[in-house]
Design an enzyme around this catalytic site. Structure first.
Site, PDB file in Angstrom:
ATOM      1  CE  LYS A  39      41.181  15.263  11.841  1.00  0.00           C
ATOM      2  NZ  LYS A  39      40.781  13.880  11.592  1.00  0.00           N
ATOM      3  CB  ALA A  41      34.805  15.601  20.721  1.00  0.00           C
ATOM      4  N   GLY A 205      50.066   3.400  11.423  1.00  0.00           N
ATOM      5  CA  GLY A 205      49.049   2.359  11.256  1.00  0.00           C
ATOM      6  C   GLY A 205      49.569   1.000  11.679  1.00  0.00           C
ATOM      7  N   GLY A 208      52.990   0.468  13.443  1.00  0.00           N
ATOM      8  CA  GLY A 208      53.294   0.962  14.785  1.00  0.00           C
ATOM      9  C   GLY A 208      53.509   2.454  14.835  1.00  0.00           C
ATOM     10  N   GLY A 235      43.960   7.775  15.203  1.00  0.00           N
ATOM     11  CA  GLY A 235      45.009   8.717  15.598  1.00  0.00           C
ATOM     12  C   GLY A 235      44.593   9.537  16.816  1.00  0.00           C
ATOM     13  CG  ASP A 236      41.172  11.870  16.558  1.00  0.00           C
ATOM     14  OD1 ASP A 236      42.110  12.601  16.177  1.00  0.00           O
ATOM     15  OD2 ASP A 236      40.099  11.762  15.945  1.00  0.00           O
ATOM     16  N   GLY A 271      33.114   3.253  14.922  1.00  0.00           N
ATOM     17  CA  GLY A 271      32.759   4.497  15.590  1.00  0.00           C
ATOM     18  C   GLY A 271      33.965   5.331  15.941  1.00  0.00           C
TER      19      GLY A 271
HETATM   20  O1  RIB Z   1      39.706  11.870  13.294  1.00  0.00           O
HETATM   21  C1  RIB Z   1      38.367  11.500  13.106  1.00  0.00           C
HETATM   22  C2  RIB Z   1      37.472  12.701  13.180  1.00  0.00           C
HETATM   23  O2  RIB Z   1      37.746  13.562  12.105  1.00  0.00           O
HETATM   24  C3  RIB Z   1      35.986  12.402  13.078  1.00  0.00           C
HETATM   25  O3  RIB Z   1      35.398  12.152  14.326  1.00  0.00           O
HETATM   26  C4  RIB Z   1      35.433  13.608  12.352  1.00  0.00           C
HETATM   27  O4  RIB Z   1      34.531  14.352  13.116  1.00  0.00           O
HETATM   28  C5  RIB Z   1      36.639  14.433  11.930  1.00  0.00           C
HETATM   29  O5  RIB Z   1      36.854  15.503  12.760  1.00  0.00           O
END
Ligand code: RIB
Length: 288
Positions: A39, A41, A205, A208, A235-236, A271
């Protein structure tokens, strides 16, 4: 300004399945690949791709993934190399884009706190710190950053009630998905609007996302219509892009639209870190 992200670095092992795995079932994947994730990275990459100057603070094992972060233009001087192996995630991707994730924290839980704090030595008042729940010492880092005059943006994911309670006093902005918002309300016994945090953002999701800031009307932005192929890391992506927008001092409504556009692009691709959209792609989506 600069965005610092204190967070996990994983190798994501992604298995695309023909259907959801049932208990006791053995299933051959349609495809398999390994890529940068975690999350933390993912948020760093999303913010950097959206145009921000980003410093990542975290940990990897020998031969870890810091060079993959650096390839996105992220400063990795704050990434420690520790005895534990780099964290990894097993991601089961279902048709339709939903996923299940198991993580092995590894190096993410073996961080040296003093070295992590030292990585914030160059931070200036008003710089942002992004944090999540996949590393050790999250509350301590949030407290340290707030003491330096930084703005702390906390994604309470994966949800952990104890961790959330410890970090909230040192949080300026809390970002949750709808499930996490419910879990937080249930664990603390207060509606999230009453949490002791200036701003709470709830991502929903396809429905919105909403910005709730004390004393101001709710801001809601719709999701960007997308052909969803993989929701992993959405979400990241939203959080990293939102941080980049706020770092540019966009108004809340504009920053939310920017983040929603980024997430809409990201779920249309397979991905995690590698699926984060560029600034040009986000701008084009907003213009279109
Ligand atoms: O939010 C997705 C991430 O959750 C993935 O990349 C996985 O590594 C986990 O940390």
């Amino acid at each position: 300004m600069t965005i610092y992200c204190y967070g996990s670095i994983n190798q994501d092992h992604i298995y695309a399945l023909p259907h959801r795995l049932a208990p006791g079932e053995t299933l051959a994947a349609d495809s398999y690949r390994v890529e940068l994730g975690g999350k933390g990275a993912n948020q760093s990459v999303a913010a950097a791709r959206a145009g921000a100057v980003v410093h990542h603070i975290g940990a990897v094992g020998a031969g870890g993934a810091q060079s993959q972060l650096a390839a996105f233009g992220i400063d990795v001087a704050g990434v420690q190399v520790v005895a534990e192996a780099t964290g990894h995630a097993i991601i089961l991707l279902e048709p339709g884009g939903e996923n299940s994730i198991v993580i092995h924290p590894g190096a993410n839980r073996a961080l040296d706190l003093d070295a992590a704090k030292a990585a914030l030595d160059g931070a200036e008042i008003g710089d942002l710190l992004l944090i999540q729940n996949e590393t050790a010492h999250v509350a301590e880092m949030a407290e340290h950053a707030m003491g330096l005059g930084m703005e702390v943006i906390y994604s309470a994911a994966p949800f952990d009630a104890k961790a959330a309670a410890a970090v909230l006093p040192f949080t300026n902005m809390l970002i949750l998905n709808a499930v996490e918002a419910q879990q937080l309300q249930d664990s603390l016994g207060v509606p999230f609007e009453d949490l002791p945090v200036e701003t709470v953002i709830v991502t929903k999701g396809a429905d919105g996302a909403s910005w709730h800031a004390r004393g101001t009307p709710e801001i809601h932005v719709p999701a960007m219509a997308a052909q969803v192929v993989d929701t992993t890391g959405a979400g990241d992506c939203f959080t990293g892009a939102l941080a980049a927008a706020l770092d540019e001092v966009m108004l809340p409504q504009d920053a939310m639209r920017f983040a929603a556009a980024a997430a809409g692009l990201q779920v249309g691709r397979k991905g995690t870190a590698g699926a984060m959209p560029s600034r040009a792609e986000i701008d084009a989506a907003l213009a279109g």
